[in-house]
Design a protein around this motif. Structure first.
Motif, PDB file in Angstrom:
ATOM      1  N   VAL A 184     -24.499  31.624  65.755  1.00  8.69           N
ATOM      2  CA  VAL A 184     -23.722  31.217  66.929  1.00  8.69           C
ATOM      3  C   VAL A 184     -23.201  29.787  66.823  1.00  8.69           C
ATOM      4  CG1 VAL A 184     -24.973  32.818  68.416  1.00  8.69           C
ATOM      5  CG2 VAL A 184     -25.784  30.459  68.206  1.00  8.69           C
ATOM      6  N   ALA A 185     -23.457  29.116  65.713  1.00  5.64           N
ATOM      7  CA  ALA A 185     -23.028  27.722  65.561  1.00  5.64           C
ATOM      8  C   ALA A 185     -21.543  27.594  65.233  1.00  5.64           C
ATOM      9  CB  ALA A 185     -23.851  27.034  64.481  1.00  5.64           C
ATOM     10  N   ASN A 186     -20.810  28.702  65.224  1.00 11.04           N
ATOM     11  CA  ASN A 186     -19.379  28.712  64.890  1.00 11.04           C
ATOM     12  C   ASN A 186     -19.124  28.258  63.456  1.00 11.04           C
ATOM     13  OD1 ASN A 186     -16.758  29.403  65.400  1.00 11.04           O
ATOM     14  ND2 ASN A 186     -16.401  27.893  66.997  1.00 11.04           N
ATOM     15  N   GLU A 187     -20.098  28.515  62.594  1.00 11.07           N
ATOM     16  CA  GLU A 187     -19.894  28.473  61.149  1.00 11.07           C
ATOM     17  C   GLU A 187     -19.724  29.927  60.733  1.00 11.07           C
ATOM     18  OE1 GLU A 187     -22.859  25.152  59.513  1.00 11.07           O
ATOM     19  OE2 GLU A 187     -23.813  26.616  60.815  1.00 11.07           O
ATOM     20  N   THR A 188     -18.726  30.219  59.925  1.00 10.50           N
ATOM     21  CA  THR A 188     -18.394  31.621  59.706  1.00 10.50           C
ATOM     22  C   THR A 188     -18.573  32.077  58.268  1.00 10.50           C
ATOM     23  OG1 THR A 188     -16.728  31.331  61.460  1.00 10.50           O
ATOM     24  CG2 THR A 188     -16.690  33.402  60.241  1.00 10.50           C
ATOM     25  N   LEU A 189     -17.904  31.427  57.332  1.00  8.68           N
ATOM     26  CA  LEU A 189     -17.888  31.889  55.945  1.00  8.68           C
ATOM     27  C   LEU A 189     -18.211  30.741  54.994  1.00  8.68           C
ATOM     28  CD1 LEU A 189     -14.579  33.865  56.370  1.00  8.68           C
ATOM     29  CD2 LEU A 189     -16.780  34.941  55.913  1.00  8.68           C
ATOM     30  N   LEU A 190     -18.862  31.076  53.889  1.00  6.99           N
ATOM     31  CA  LEU A 190     -19.178  30.046  52.904  1.00  6.99           C
ATOM     32  C   LEU A 190     -19.122  30.626  51.498  1.00  6.99           C
ATOM     33  CD1 LEU A 190     -22.335  30.003  51.489  1.00  6.99           C
ATOM     34  CD2 LEU A 190     -22.894  30.008  53.903  1.00  6.99           C
ATOM     35  N   SER A 191     -18.985  29.719  50.549  1.00  6.72           N
ATOM     36  CA  SER A 191     -19.020  30.074  49.131  1.00  6.72           C
ATOM     37  C   SER A 191     -20.153  29.311  48.460  1.00  6.72           C
ATOM     38  CB  SER A 191     -17.687  29.720  48.463  1.00  6.72           C
ATOM     39  OG  SER A 191     -17.816  29.698  47.053  1.00  6.72           O
ATOM     40  N   PHE A 192     -21.066  30.048  47.823  1.00  2.38           N
ATOM     41  CA  PHE A 192     -22.085  29.411  46.994  1.00  2.38           C
ATOM     42  C   PHE A 192     -21.508  29.036  45.627  1.00  2.38           C
ATOM     43  CE2 PHE A 192     -24.817  32.142  49.748  1.00  2.38           C
ATOM     44  CZ  PHE A 192     -25.650  31.165  50.271  1.00  2.38           C
ATOM     45  N   GLU A 193     -20.447  29.732  45.223  1.00  3.45           N
ATOM     46  CA  GLU A 193     -19.880  29.536  43.887  1.00  3.45           C
ATOM     47  C   GLU A 193     -19.268  28.160  43.694  1.00  3.45           C
ATOM     48  OE1 GLU A 193     -17.678  32.677  41.477  1.00  3.45           O
ATOM     49  OE2 GLU A 193     -18.080  33.770  43.329  1.00  3.45           O
ATOM     50  N   SER A 194     -18.809  27.553  44.772  1.00 10.89           N
ATOM     51  CA  SER A 194     -18.192  26.233  44.654  1.00 10.89           C
ATOM     52  C   SER A 194     -19.232  25.119  44.574  1.00 10.89           C
ATOM     53  CB  SER A 194     -17.264  25.985  45.849  1.00 10.89           C
ATOM     54  OG  SER A 194     -17.987  26.061  47.069  1.00 10.89           O
ATOM     55  N   ALA A 195     -20.497  25.478  44.777  1.00  8.82           N
ATOM     56  CA  ALA A 195     -21.575  24.492  44.713  1.00  8.82           C
ATOM     57  C   ALA A 195     -21.908  24.155  43.258  1.00  8.82           C
ATOM     58  CB  ALA A 195     -22.811  25.034  45.423  1.00  8.82           C
TER      59      ALA A 195
ATOM     60  N   VAL B 279     -18.891  39.508  51.845  1.00  5.38           N
ATOM     61  CA  VAL B 279     -17.731  40.258  52.338  1.00  5.38           C
ATOM     62  C   VAL B 279     -16.612  40.356  51.307  1.00  5.38           C
ATOM     63  CG1 VAL B 279     -18.192  39.798  54.775  1.00  5.38           C
ATOM     64  CG2 VAL B 279     -16.793  38.190  53.458  1.00  5.38           C
ATOM     65  N   ALA B 280     -16.701  39.566  50.235  1.00  5.37           N
ATOM     66  CA  ALA B 280     -15.667  39.620  49.197  1.00  5.37           C
ATOM     67  C   ALA B 280     -16.191  38.936  47.940  1.00  5.37           C
ATOM     68  CB  ALA B 280     -14.377  38.952  49.665  1.00  5.37           C
ATOM     69  N   PHE B 281     -15.565  39.243  46.813  1.00  8.18           N
ATOM     70  CA  PHE B 281     -15.911  38.588  45.556  1.00  8.18           C
ATOM     71  C   PHE B 281     -14.700  38.630  44.635  1.00  8.18           C
ATOM     72  CE2 PHE B 281     -16.859  43.052  45.004  1.00  8.18           C
ATOM     73  CZ  PHE B 281     -16.425  43.346  43.714  1.00  8.18           C
ATOM     74  N   LYS B 282     -14.747  37.820  43.600  1.00  6.60           N
ATOM     75  CA  LYS B 282     -13.668  37.770  42.616  1.00  6.60           C
ATOM     76  C   LYS B 282     -14.068  38.612  41.411  1.00  6.60           C
ATOM     77  CE  LYS B 282     -12.898  33.731  40.830  1.00  6.60           C
ATOM     78  NZ  LYS B 282     -12.434  32.328  40.694  1.00  6.60           N
TER      79      LYS B 282
ATOM     80  N   LYS C  90     -12.720  43.107  48.330  1.00  9.18           N
ATOM     81  CA  LYS C  90     -13.474  43.074  49.584  1.00  9.18           C
ATOM     82  C   LYS C  90     -14.666  44.018  49.498  1.00  9.18           C
ATOM     83  CE  LYS C  90      -9.269  42.032  52.184  1.00  9.18           C
ATOM     84  NZ  LYS C  90      -8.322  42.260  51.068  1.00  9.18           N
ATOM     85  N   VAL C  91     -15.736  43.637  50.165  1.00 10.23           N
ATOM     86  CA  VAL C  91     -16.949  44.450  50.197  1.00 10.23           C
ATOM     87  C   VAL C  91     -16.960  45.222  51.508  1.00 10.23           C
ATOM     88  CG1 VAL C  91     -19.470  44.418  50.191  1.00 10.23           C
ATOM     89  CG2 VAL C  91     -18.200  42.788  48.774  1.00 10.23           C
ATOM     90  N   HIS C  92     -17.020  46.529  51.404  1.00 13.92           N
ATOM     91  CA  HIS C  92     -17.022  47.381  52.594  1.00 13.92           C
ATOM     92  C   HIS C  92     -18.406  48.015  52.757  1.00 13.92           C
ATOM     93  CE1 HIS C  92     -12.648  46.963  52.735  1.00 13.92           C
ATOM     94  NE2 HIS C  92     -12.636  47.227  51.438  1.00 13.92           N
ATOM     95  N   PRO C  93     -18.901  48.163  53.995  1.00 15.90           N
ATOM     96  CA  PRO C  93     -18.205  47.956  55.269  1.00 15.90           C
ATOM     97  C   PRO C  93     -18.332  46.538  55.839  1.00 15.90           C
ATOM     98  CG  PRO C  93     -20.313  48.965  55.700  1.00 15.90           C
ATOM     99  CD  PRO C  93     -20.219  48.812  54.202  1.00 15.90           C
ATOM    100  N   ALA C  94     -18.913  45.599  55.083  1.00 20.57           N
ATOM    101  CA  ALA C  94     -19.164  44.261  55.637  1.00 20.57           C
ATOM    102  C   ALA C  94     -17.870  43.573  56.066  1.00 20.57           C
ATOM    103  CB  ALA C  94     -19.913  43.404  54.624  1.00 20.57           C
ATOM    104  N   TYR C  95     -16.848  43.600  55.194  1.00 21.45           N
ATOM    105  CA  TYR C  95     -15.592  42.950  55.577  1.00 21.45           C
ATOM    106  C   TYR C  95     -14.955  43.652  56.772  1.00 21.45           C
ATOM    107  CZ  TYR C  95     -10.836  41.315  55.757  1.00 21.45           C
ATOM    108  OH  TYR C  95      -9.645  40.808  56.219  1.00 21.45           O
ATOM    109  N   ASP C  96     -15.097  44.968  56.850  1.00 18.37           N
ATOM    110  CA  ASP C  96     -14.523  45.708  57.981  1.00 18.37           C
ATOM    111  C   ASP C  96     -15.142  45.254  59.300  1.00 18.37           C
ATOM    112  OD1 ASP C  96     -13.011  47.357  56.178  1.00 18.37           O
ATOM    113  OD2 ASP C  96     -14.848  48.480  55.786  1.00 18.37           O
ATOM    114  N   GLU C  97     -16.452  45.032  59.291  1.00 16.04           N
ATOM    115  CA  GLU C  97     -17.112  44.561  60.516  1.00 16.04           C
ATOM    116  C   GLU C  97     -16.683  43.137  60.846  1.00 16.04           C
ATOM    117  OE1 GLU C  97     -21.511  44.008  62.592  1.00 16.04           O
ATOM    118  OE2 GLU C  97     -21.386  44.706  60.509  1.00 16.04           O
ATOM    119  N   LEU C  98     -16.572  42.299  59.814  1.00 15.05           N
ATOM    120  CA  LEU C  98     -16.086  40.933  60.022  1.00 15.05           C
ATOM    121  C   LEU C  98     -14.692  40.952  60.640  1.00 15.05           C
ATOM    122  CD1 LEU C  98     -16.080  37.819  59.531  1.00 15.05           C
ATOM    123  CD2 LEU C  98     -15.238  38.321  57.220  1.00 15.05           C
TER     124      LEU C  98
END
Length: 316
Positions: free
Chosen positions: A118-129, A237-240, A248-256
């Protein structure tokens, strides 16, 4: 008396994983019932200030959200506007690895949705770390700039949260048995396993996909015996793919996408208040997330990287 979880964090920041495992053997965290989506969690529960689509401070005449973002741009930050419903280009930007190479563990690659956060943080990438090189003692340790490649909603709270993260770096430490990820003594991520049974308080199964779903947990008073304080699912929800295309990863992206585009649950008085929403429906106000996201792409530049410690060892 020192909190139990404080004891498992060693002076050098590492985790005494054996001691930690002894604290969580009962696995009561597998009852999925996020406290933060309930009215008693909030001191100002009837004020619509923190929901992803809160109108407070957005647009004329207040324009607080817009002013915060303008200030960030004036300081040289590349604040980007993006939409969950149009993800292809900006998701790929968030997946750009550091120049020294992509050492992100395979199971953490992709775009991850902080569902029910609920903190209004939505999406992140671990790959850019920045992650420690495979085969070294720093393998499984990553440092991420929370300011970059970590999207927030465009509300006043989301914009202020983005601004506050300019100097925030998260250090991720993966347990040797690949069941847990630690950030600090308050923030833990459980890697859901194939044999786990995630259920709601009534015992009804909560669907999850092993390998694509994680479970973020914070316990009351840093003590697993005192119950859950904060809890949400982290879903890929997605990957390269190998050709560099976004999948896109389904059904996770669909729910998002559904949560980002569904009608707003309307509160009272121009949606400024939530007093007309029942306790049973209260969490639904946070399910209507913001399709309009803000994020800052580009390389992350922490003051140190996991492999720096390998250089220290070589020079010693």
């Amino acid at each position: 008396m020192e909190a139990p979880l404080k004891k498992v964090i060693l002076p050098n920041g590492a985790v005494d994983w054996e001691a930690f495992q002894e604290l969580v053997t009962e696995k009561d965290f597998l009852v999925y019932d996020p406290p933060q989506k309930k009215r008693p969690f909030w001191a100002l529960s009837n004020l619509n200030l923190f929901t992803p689509r809160s109108p407070i401070g957005v647009g004329f005449p207040c324009c607080v959200a817009e002013s915060v973002r303008a200030r960030m741009r004036s300081e040289g930050h590349d604040v980007q506007h993006a939409y969950i419903s149009k993800p292809d280009e900006w998701f790929l930007k968030m997946l750009e690895p550091p120049a020294e190479g992509n050492h992100c563990p395979e199971f953490l690659r992709g775009i991850w949705w902080m569902k029910d956060n609920v903190a209004n943080e939505t999406l992140l990438s671990f790959e850019s770390a920045h992650w420690g090189s495979p085969g070294t003692k720093m393998e499984g340790v990553g440092i991420k700039h929370v300011f970059k490649n970590w999207s927030k909603g465009s509300s006043m709270w989301g914009s202020m949260l983005a601004r506050s993260h300019e100097e925030m770096f998260g250090v991720f430490k993966i347990s040797p048995n690949l069941q847990w990820i630690n950030l600090d003594m308050d923030n833990w991520i459980y890697i859901l396993q194939a044999g786990d049974k995630l259920v709601d308080p009534s015992g009804k199964p909560v669907p999850f996909t092993p390998g694509d779903d994680l479970l973020r947990v914070t316990w009351n008073d840093q003590d697993p015996k005192k119950g859950i304080y904060y809890q949400y699912i982290v879903s890929r929800v997605a990957f390269k793919d190998e050709s560099g295309k976004l999948q896109k990863v389904h059904p996770a992206y669909d729910e998002l996408l559904d949560r980002a585009t569904r009608p707003t649950l309307q509160g009272a008085c121009c949606n400024l208040f939530l007093c007309n929403i029942s306790d049973a429906e209260y969490g639904s106000a946070y399910d209507c997330i913001d399709d309009h996201q803000i994020y800052i792409p580009g390389p992350e530049h922490p003051s140190w990287k996991p492999d720096d410690f390998l250089k220290v060892d070589r020079d010693a």
